[in-house]
Write a protein that holds these residues in place. Structure first.
Motif, mmCIF file in Angstrom:
data_model
loop_
_atom_site.group_PDB
_atom_site.id
_atom_site.type_symbol
_atom_site.label_atom_id
_atom_site.label_comp_id
_atom_site.label_asym_id
_atom_site.label_seq_id
_atom_site.Cartn_x
_atom_site.Cartn_y
_atom_site.Cartn_z
ATOM 1 N N PRO A 92 0.750 -1.287 -0.009
ATOM 2 C CA PRO A 92 0.020 0.058 -0.020
ATOM 3 C C PRO A 92 1.051 1.117 -0.058
ATOM 4 C CG PRO A 92 -0.961 -1.471 1.412
ATOM 5 C CD PRO A 92 0.603 -2.132 0.988
ATOM 6 N N ALA A 93 1.847 1.377 0.735
ATOM 7 C CA ALA A 93 2.712 2.299 0.640
ATOM 8 C C ALA A 93 3.481 2.708 -0.776
ATOM 9 C CB ALA A 93 3.844 2.235 1.901
ATOM 10 N N ALA A 116 -4.949 -5.831 -14.046
ATOM 11 C CA ALA A 116 -4.954 -6.855 -13.168
ATOM 12 C C ALA A 116 -4.844 -6.470 -11.720
ATOM 13 C CB ALA A 116 -3.571 -7.722 -13.380
ATOM 14 N N TYR A 117 -4.116 -5.094 -11.460
ATOM 15 C CA TYR A 117 -4.255 -4.347 -10.172
ATOM 16 C C TYR A 117 -5.788 -3.905 -9.959
ATOM 17 C CZ TYR A 117 -3.462 -0.926 -6.627
ATOM 18 O OH TYR A 117 -3.809 -0.409 -5.343
ATOM 19 N N CYS A 118 -6.285 -3.396 -11.017
ATOM 20 C CA CYS A 118 -7.913 -3.071 -10.697
ATOM 21 C C CYS A 118 -8.926 -4.069 -10.515
ATOM 22 C CB CYS A 118 -8.337 -2.039 -12.165
ATOM 23 S SG CYS A 118 -7.433 -0.242 -12.307
ATOM 24 N N GLU A 119 -8.523 -4.964 -11.110
ATOM 25 C CA GLU A 119 -9.554 -6.334 -11.013
ATOM 26 C C GLU A 119 -9.552 -6.557 -9.487
ATOM 27 O OE1 GLU A 119 -8.105 -9.055 -13.618
ATOM 28 O OE2 GLU A 119 -9.250 -7.761 -15.497
ATOM 29 N N ASN A 127 -11.358 8.819 -1.697
ATOM 30 C CA ASN A 127 -10.213 9.322 -1.866
ATOM 31 C C ASN A 127 -9.808 9.480 -3.339
ATOM 32 O OD1 ASN A 127 -7.551 10.599 -1.628
ATOM 33 N ND2 ASN A 127 -6.564 8.862 -0.368
ATOM 34 N N ALA A 128 -9.807 10.145 -3.896
ATOM 35 C CA ALA A 128 -9.388 10.118 -5.523
ATOM 36 C C ALA A 128 -7.927 9.876 -5.562
ATOM 37 C CB ALA A 128 -9.750 11.707 -5.967
ATOM 38 N N ASP A 129 -7.135 10.084 -4.669
ATOM 39 C CA ASP A 129 -5.706 9.571 -4.869
ATOM 40 C C ASP A 129 -5.396 8.260 -4.460
ATOM 41 O OD1 ASP A 129 -5.021 12.379 -5.306
ATOM 42 O OD2 ASP A 129 -4.876 12.980 -3.350
ATOM 43 N N ALA A 130 -6.372 7.434 -3.959
ATOM 44 C CA ALA A 130 -6.385 6.181 -3.604
ATOM 45 C C ALA A 130 -5.724 5.278 -4.816
ATOM 46 C CB ALA A 130 -7.301 5.507 -3.086
ATOM 47 N N ALA A 131 -4.842 4.323 -4.632
ATOM 48 C CA ALA A 131 -4.260 3.669 -5.661
ATOM 49 C C ALA A 131 -5.172 3.103 -6.785
ATOM 50 C CB ALA A 131 -3.186 2.674 -4.943
ATOM 51 N N PRO A 132 -6.217 2.495 -6.357
ATOM 52 C CA PRO A 132 -7.232 1.993 -7.536
ATOM 53 C C PRO A 132 -7.772 3.112 -8.485
ATOM 54 C CG PRO A 132 -7.772 0.943 -5.525
ATOM 55 C CD PRO A 132 -6.681 2.091 -5.101
ATOM 56 N N TRP A 133 -8.004 4.413 -7.952
ATOM 57 C CA TRP A 133 -8.509 5.413 -8.608
ATOM 58 C C TRP A 133 -7.357 5.837 -9.588
ATOM 59 C CZ3 TRP A 133 -13.409 5.532 -9.709
ATOM 60 C CH2 TRP A 133 -14.344 5.192 -8.866
#
Length: 243
Positions: A92-93, A116-119, A127-133
């Protein structure tokens, strides 16, 4: 960028060396893409020499670029390519930095890794800055424009499913817009049908829906010709100068 130029930028500039000196993140990314294993070692050397920070939040509340984390992501790519970023995506970091590197790479392998990450992602965050977004935004930048990375129907369908899932998981308007805009990179009949049936009231989403419909209709038109590699490079240069 040559080795000596990177070292000079890291040591000079108005910012302290621990904050990157005169470096920009783009310098590190570009260096990593060109210099391979030797470049990875040099990035790690400079990071250790100057004490680049992993945390961009200073004790006094100011924010600086966390070049230490960017160095980790860039060195991982320089040494092992897209595969080298896979373990970082699970951290996560580090995920956002790995995503930033993948966005810059602009290859089918990078697209595959982002999808693959998005799935696997949890979209239930505001949070718009979260990694999935960030990953979905990166896919939008790589696939929605005329200089987009060429991908096949399988990856387009994966993007369609990802964007629809992300849309349904949030009630935040600007995040819904991110999902909607990303669908431009999946010019499929299913995408067009889904967007066409979408009912939205928020002005921002009305505008986004209109733009996405226009893009999908154009790309699905029988007369549409995908730009060749030379044309994509020209488009990318023009867009780069504009930004």
């Amino acid at each position: 960028m040559k080795f000596n130029v990177l070292a000079q930028k890291a040591a000079k500039g108005s910012a302290p060396a621990a904050y990157g000196g005169a470096l920009e993140v783009e310098h590190l990314i570009g260096f990593a893409r060109v210099h391979g294993t030797e470049g990875a070692a040099e990035i790690e050397r400079l990071s250790a020499l100057h004490g680049w920070l992993d945390d961009g939040l200073l004790p006094d509340g100011r924010r600086v670029v966390p070049f230490g984390r960017w160095a980790t992501a860039c060195a991982a790519y320089a040494r092992d390519g897209v595969a080298g970023l896979r373990p970082l995506l699970a951290d996560p970091a580090m995920a956002s930095f790995a995503i930033g590197m993948l966005e810059a790479v602009r290859t089918r392998d990078a697209i595959t890794e982002l999808l693959a990450y998005c799935e696997r992602a949890d979209w239930h965050t505001s949070n718009a800055d979260a990694a999935p977004w960030s990953a979905l935004g990166a896919l939008n930048m790589q696939l929605s424009f005329e200089d987009s990375v060429p991908i096949d129907a399988t990856l387009q369908h994966a993007l369609y499913e990802t964007a629809v899932k992300a849309w349904g998981a949030t009630s935040i308007t600007h995040l819904k817009a991110v999902a909607l805009y990303a669908l431009r990179g999946a010019p499929l009949a299913a995408s067009l049908a889904w967007v066409d049936a979408l009912v939205v009231a928020d002005p921002a989403l009305v505008s986004a829906r209109r733009l996405v419909l226009k893009s999908l209709n154009r790309r699905l038109d029988a007369s549409y010709a995908t730009p060749d590699a030379r044309k994509r490079r020209e488009i990318a240069k023009v867009r780069g100068r504009a930004t």
